[in-house]
Design a protein around this motif. Sequence first.
Motif, PDB file in Angstrom:
ATOM      1  N   LYS A 133       1.107   6.658  -6.808  1.00 48.08           N
ATOM      2  CA  LYS A 133      -0.263   7.040  -7.182  1.00 48.08           C
ATOM      3  C   LYS A 133      -0.943   5.961  -8.035  1.00 48.08           C
ATOM      4  CE  LYS A 133       0.435  12.039  -6.887  1.00 48.08           C
ATOM      5  NZ  LYS A 133       1.724  11.935  -6.141  1.00 48.08           N
ATOM      6  N   THR A 149      -2.837   3.450  -6.452  1.00 49.62           N
ATOM      7  CA  THR A 149      -3.783   2.768  -5.567  1.00 49.62           C
ATOM      8  C   THR A 149      -5.078   2.413  -6.295  1.00 49.62           C
ATOM      9  OG1 THR A 149      -2.887   3.933  -3.658  1.00 49.62           O
ATOM     10  CG2 THR A 149      -5.050   2.907  -3.405  1.00 49.62           C
ATOM     11  N   GLU A 150      -5.618   3.338  -7.087  1.00 51.69           N
ATOM     12  CA  GLU A 150      -6.875   3.078  -7.791  1.00 51.69           C
ATOM     13  C   GLU A 150      -6.714   1.971  -8.827  1.00 51.69           C
ATOM     14  OE1 GLU A 150      -8.608   6.567  -9.430  1.00 51.69           O
ATOM     15  OE2 GLU A 150      -8.848   7.581  -7.503  1.00 51.69           O
ATOM     16  N   GLU A 171       0.781   4.081  -2.957  1.00 46.89           N
ATOM     17  CA  GLU A 171       0.487   5.496  -2.688  1.00 46.89           C
ATOM     18  C   GLU A 171       1.606   6.399  -3.189  1.00 46.89           C
ATOM     19  OE1 GLU A 171      -0.167   5.628   1.486  1.00 46.89           O
ATOM     20  OE2 GLU A 171      -2.064   4.504   1.407  1.00 46.89           O
ATOM     21  N   GLU A 172       2.847   5.974  -3.050  1.00 47.54           N
ATOM     22  CA  GLU A 172       3.978   6.774  -3.522  1.00 47.54           C
ATOM     23  C   GLU A 172       3.943   6.945  -5.038  1.00 47.54           C
ATOM     24  OE1 GLU A 172       7.349   4.673  -2.088  1.00 47.54           O
ATOM     25  OE2 GLU A 172       7.234   5.499  -0.039  1.00 47.54           O
ATOM     26  N   THR A 184       3.987  -1.400  -8.177  1.00 48.13           N
ATOM     27  CA  THR A 184       4.768  -0.961  -7.014  1.00 48.13           C
ATOM     28  C   THR A 184       6.264  -0.849  -7.301  1.00 48.13           C
ATOM     29  OG1 THR A 184       5.064  -3.245  -6.223  1.00 48.13           O
ATOM     30  CG2 THR A 184       3.128  -2.026  -5.419  1.00 48.13           C
ATOM     31  N   GLN A 244       0.827  -1.212   0.000  1.00 44.78           N
ATOM     32  CA  GLN A 244       0.000   0.000   0.000  1.00 44.78           C
ATOM     33  C   GLN A 244       0.858   1.258   0.000  1.00 44.78           C
ATOM     34  OE1 GLN A 244      -3.411   0.452  -0.269  1.00 44.78           O
ATOM     35  NE2 GLN A 244      -3.385  -1.724  -0.795  1.00 44.78           N
ATOM     36  N   THR A 245       1.941   1.246   0.759  1.00 47.07           N
ATOM     37  CA  THR A 245       2.841   2.401   0.793  1.00 47.07           C
ATOM     38  C   THR A 245       3.449   2.656  -0.572  1.00 47.07           C
ATOM     39  OG1 THR A 245       3.374   2.000   3.123  1.00 47.07           O
ATOM     40  CG2 THR A 245       4.918   3.356   1.863  1.00 47.07           C
TER      41      THR A 245
END
Length: 239
Positions: free
Chosen positions: A136, A138-139, A133-134, A218, A129-130
């Motif tokens: 962008k 996530t979606e 998010e870094e 990721t 998840q980290t």
Amino acid sequence: MLSRMAKRENPYISLIANIVLPTIVLTRLSVDGLLGPTYGLLAALSFPITYGALDFWRRKKVNFFSALGLASVLLTGGIGLLKLDPQYIALKEAGVPLLVSFAVFASMKTKFPIVKSFLQKLMDYDKVQTALEERKNTEAFDRHMTFANHLFAGSFLVSAALNFFLAKWIVVSAPGTEAFNAELGKMTALSFPVIALPITLMMAFVLYGIISKTEQLTDLNMEDFFFGAKGKEKEGSVS
């Protein structure tokens, strides 16, 4: 780490207890002069029931799929001992995976989708998840997880259909007879190559797709997040 590994299910013991031994008892030992139809059925059911009880005692936790499997075994025994119409076997065989499929679909509307909960036990989800998010992403990851949930649920719909037609084709004799036990044993034996193996491969394909997509979104390697990060494994091995 070692204590957690020791508690993982042994697939070979599971296969022997849930398929091999019940099949042998139902097809070879349920004849008159040996165990007979009723005691043969009870003996065959005792293996998966005992295995499930011992597995629960060892893990000290209830697994949804294990509990559903035990319920399926008890329903089979009930149908056989109560001498109900053999068509109930086909309905039961289809009903169990159908219930799982509905549960997977329903879980998608909650905060705890089944596939996500499953993955959290296999990977360092916080690390993933980290990284998402870094970058962008996530979606994009959530969209793929929704797709994976649909595939996972779909695999159980396929299993329900295969289970129904296999049981309908094989189990035709009245419960309480040698023929019924033999047919039940044949269905149990065929359930692995005809149903369990293809469904397992389908689920492996879903898991492979999740891992590949996670690596892509990721920029992490599988070794960095699958079954926990390397650092976590080393820390767990010390304890």
